[in-house]
Write a protein that holds these residues in place. Structure first.
Motif, PDB file in Angstrom:
ATOM      1  N   VAL A   1       0.846  -1.208   0.000  1.00  0.00           N
ATOM      2  CA  VAL A   1       0.000   0.000   0.000  1.00  0.00           C
ATOM      3  C   VAL A   1       0.879   1.255   0.000  1.00  0.00           C
ATOM      4  O   VAL A   1       0.618   2.209  -0.749  1.00  0.00           O
ATOM      5  N   SER A   2       1.936   1.251   0.806  1.00  0.00           N
ATOM      6  CA  SER A   2       2.816   2.432   0.868  1.00  0.00           C
ATOM      7  C   SER A   2       3.479   2.684  -0.474  1.00  0.00           C
ATOM      8  O   SER A   2       3.491   3.819  -0.981  1.00  0.00           O
ATOM      9  N   VAL A   3       4.014   1.608  -1.039  1.00  0.00           N
ATOM     10  CA  VAL A   3       4.667   1.758  -2.359  1.00  0.00           C
ATOM     11  C   VAL A   3       3.639   2.252  -3.381  1.00  0.00           C
ATOM     12  O   VAL A   3       3.890   3.167  -4.174  1.00  0.00           O
ATOM     13  N   GLY A   4       2.446   1.671  -3.331  1.00  0.00           N
ATOM     14  CA  GLY A   4       1.377   2.026  -4.274  1.00  0.00           C
ATOM     15  C   GLY A   4       1.019   3.494  -4.185  1.00  0.00           C
ATOM     16  O   GLY A   4       0.929   4.185  -5.213  1.00  0.00           O
ATOM     17  N   PHE A   5       0.838   3.996  -2.942  1.00  0.00           N
ATOM     18  CA  PHE A   5       0.472   5.408  -2.775  1.00  0.00           C
ATOM     19  C   PHE A   5       1.570   6.327  -3.305  1.00  0.00           C
ATOM     20  O   PHE A   5       1.288   7.319  -3.984  1.00  0.00           O
ATOM     21  N   CYS A   6       2.809   6.000  -2.972  1.00  0.00           N
ATOM     22  CA  CYS A   6       3.934   6.826  -3.441  1.00  0.00           C
ATOM     23  C   CYS A   6       3.943   6.887  -4.970  1.00  0.00           C
ATOM     24  O   CYS A   6       4.132   7.947  -5.576  1.00  0.00           O
TER      25      CYS A   6
END
Lengths: 364, 258
Positions: free
Chosen positions: B238-243
């Motif tokens: 999720v973090s990678v996706g948002f970035c």
């Protein structure tokens, strides 16, 4: 020399047909015509952006139909200029130099000299986005000429500029043409621009070149009704030859209820005209003289009596609509302002006009 | 409630659905275990494998997609409509079906020949890359075509009158002008490859410490009721996706040229 021989270009629903042109070095050849008549298509075929369906395009005698765009050696200035927005002014100007060998720095020297002449050296570091309309035109012009090509195609490049800026650039183009011996083909729909820059004019209507010739010839003697109408000439009237005598022809014009004498020199081939032949005569509004009734000018040739129906002030001159007696047609006359006052021209006033025989043109 | 308020409510509802889903994982989140799981050899392997495979698959997809997108954007040719339609194929067909198709192919004589003479794809790293490549190729081409469509052809035409070859005009004018759009396309393609699951598990299987990409790891840990591990891996994705989405959005804002 740039030659086009029977060039036909088909672009889906529209065809430019059988174009023949010969553009000599040091000449600006303007192709003028209404919007959508095929002018840009023709220019794009010469550049190589469109492929002719038939005919041959030759540059200095060498066929270039199948030559890739980059090997044609023709500079092109499209209407939107297409300056590269990711490059600075200097990078735009020197773009062509990045792609080729510039022996002895000749092209770089040319680019810098042109930039200096056109006053854009101070803009070199600027982004294209921060240029005015006139500056953009100059940058695009220098970029096109920095290729070293002597063939320059211009596609209505000044249409978006205001009048004063346009005229500055016309002078610039005329000067560059003279100094560099450029062979320019320009498309335009602006009469003033055409007559200022053009040495030779071609009138294109509906994909066909209707007339080509020196500007004074095309202006003074439109070859057909479509060309005359394109030039805004409304004074076109059907006549019948009455008598052909040495040096002149007498014609009857039922439209205007009058008879006129036309010098034989105004006919393309006076010897082929016989009494009874019908054809169209035309005359530009500025070539009709308005004479106040009762003045001695009445003894001039090709006189028509009648009255003034309408007056349309148009800046330094006015357009006057004159109705000859016994006719339901109107003649358009351009009268300079000073003459308007002197002659006391007013709507409803009686007047006499004289159609200058040596200015009448004939359309068969 | 007027139409404007109603439509805004639906937009907010979409946000609430996704935000709710993401926030729900914190119910099972265990701070003391977080670092331990994330630094474990198995998790780090999954991260490394996912990054490597996604990067290679993206590089391959972009290498194929750039010329294809250029052709679709600039030229008219026979079969263009069919190719343009088939770009949606990976989106319509389930990734699992795509993976199954690959698996079936490698069981044909031709597939066997390919495997024998190139790489081992089935149950191997090359299979992960291939699965991600096949599922991202259509999207990459579609995104790149949209980026190239934004750049008027007129620039290339003029570049050619200035002496540039078609390739040179593309490299010196079109590509620099489309750079933001191209970069955004590359990032989104990479993100799609990183999150790819269905085709990957079909072709490469789910072998711990061998073919265990992040999505496969999430599946495996959930299947073995390792909720803490699942939550941590989801948070990473999720973090990678948002970035990535934020970066792509920033780039897309200025995608038309300079």
């Amino acid at each position: 020399m740039l030659d086009l021989e029977k060039v036909t270009i088909n672009t889906g629903g529209f065809t430019v047909r059988d174009v023949n042109l010969a553009v000599r070095p040091g000449v600006c050849h303007v192709i003028i015509g209404p919007t959508g008549c095929g002018k840009t298509t023709l220019l794009e075929a010469v550049v190589g952006l469109k492929t002719p369906e038939a005919g041959e395009i030759r540059l200095e005698g060498r066929p270039i139909n199948n030559l890739p765009i980059e090997r044609r050696g023709i500079s092109y200035l499209p209407q939107d200029l297409a300056l590269f927005p990711h490059l600075s002014v200097e990078e735009n100007i020197l773009y062509s130099l990045r792609l080729r060998k510039d022996k002895g720095g000749r092209l770089r020297e040319l680019a810098m000299e042109l930039a200096d002449n056109l006053g854009i050296t101070s803009l070199f570091r600027r982004s294209i986005h921060n240029l005015s309309g006139g500056e953009r035109q100059r940058v695009a012009l220098v970029r096109a000429l920095a290729t070293g090509s002597r063939y320059l195609l211009l596609d209505e490049p000044f249409s978006a500029l205001h009048e004063a800026m346009k005229k500055d650039l016309w002078l610039l183009i005329a000067d560059l043409k003279r100094r560099l011996g450029l062979c320019i083909v320009m498309v335009s729909h602006d009469m003033e621009e055409t007559f200022f820059l053009g040495d030779v004019i071609s009138v294109m209507i509906d994909g066909v070149i209707r007339q080509t010739g020196p500007k004074d010839d095309v202006y003074g003697q439109p070859k057909d009704i479509a060309v005359a109408e394109f030039f805004g000439i409304k004074n076109l009237f059907l006549v019948e030859a009455v008598k052909m005598q040495e040096g002149q022809a007498a014609v009857r014009c039922p439209d205007l209820n009058g008879e006129f004498i036309i010098p034989a020199g105004r006919f393309p081939d006076a010897s082929s005209v016989s009494p009874g032949d019908s054809f169209t005569i035309g005359i530009r509004p500025e070539n009709i003289m308005l004479i106040r009734a009762g003045l001695k000018g009445e003894n001039q040739d090709n006189i028509l009596k009648g009255d003034i129906r309408e007056v349309f002030p148009r800046g330094p001159a006015s357009a006057v609509l004159f109705a000859p007696d016994g006719s339901n047609k109107l003649i358009e006359i351009d009268i300079p302002d000073y003459a308007m006052k002197k002659l006391g021209v007013a709507r409803g006033a009686a007047a006499v006009v004289s159609l200058k025989g040596e200015k009448i043109f004939i359309i068969f | 409630m007027n139409f404007k308020k109603l439509s805004i409510s639906f937009a907010l509802l979409i946000f609430a659905i996704y935000a709710g889903l993401v926030l729900s994982i914190f119910y099972f989140f265990s701070a003391p275990l977080f670092l331990k799981i994330i630094l474990s050899e198995r998790t780090l392997f999954s991260i490394r494998l996912s990054l490597m495979a996604a990067t290679m698959a993206t590089a391959l997809s972009v290498a194929f997609a750039v010329p294809s997108a250029y052709a679709l954007s600039r030229f008219e040719f026979k079969g263009k409509d069919i190719i343009d339609t088939i770009l949606e194929f990976p989106m319509i067909v389930s990734p699992a079906a795509l993976g199954a198709l690959l698996l079936i192919f490698f069981n044909t004589p031709l597939g066997g020949f390919v495997q024998k003479n190139t790489f081992q794809f089935v149950f191997a790293f090359a299979g992960i890359v291939l699965a991600q490549f096949v599922t991202t190729l259509g999207v990459a081409t579609r995104l790149l075509k949209a980026a190239l469509d934004e750049i008027p052809r007129r620039y290339e035409d003029v570049a050619r009158t200035l002496g540039a070859s078609p390739l040179s005009a593309f490299l010196t004018v079109t590509l620099p002008l489309a750079r933001r759009g191209v970069l955004a396309s590359v990032i989104l393609t990479w993100a799609k490859a990183l999150g790819e699951f269905g085709a990957t598990i079909m072709v490469a299987g789910s072998m711990a410490m061998r073919t265990e990409t992040l999505p496969v790891a999430i599946f495996m840990r959930l299947a073995s009721a390792d909720i803490d591990g699942t939550v941590v891996l989801i948070l990473i994705l999720v973090s990678v996706g948002f970035c990535i989405l934020y970066a792509a959005r920033l780039l897309a804002k200025g995608s038309c040229g300079a």
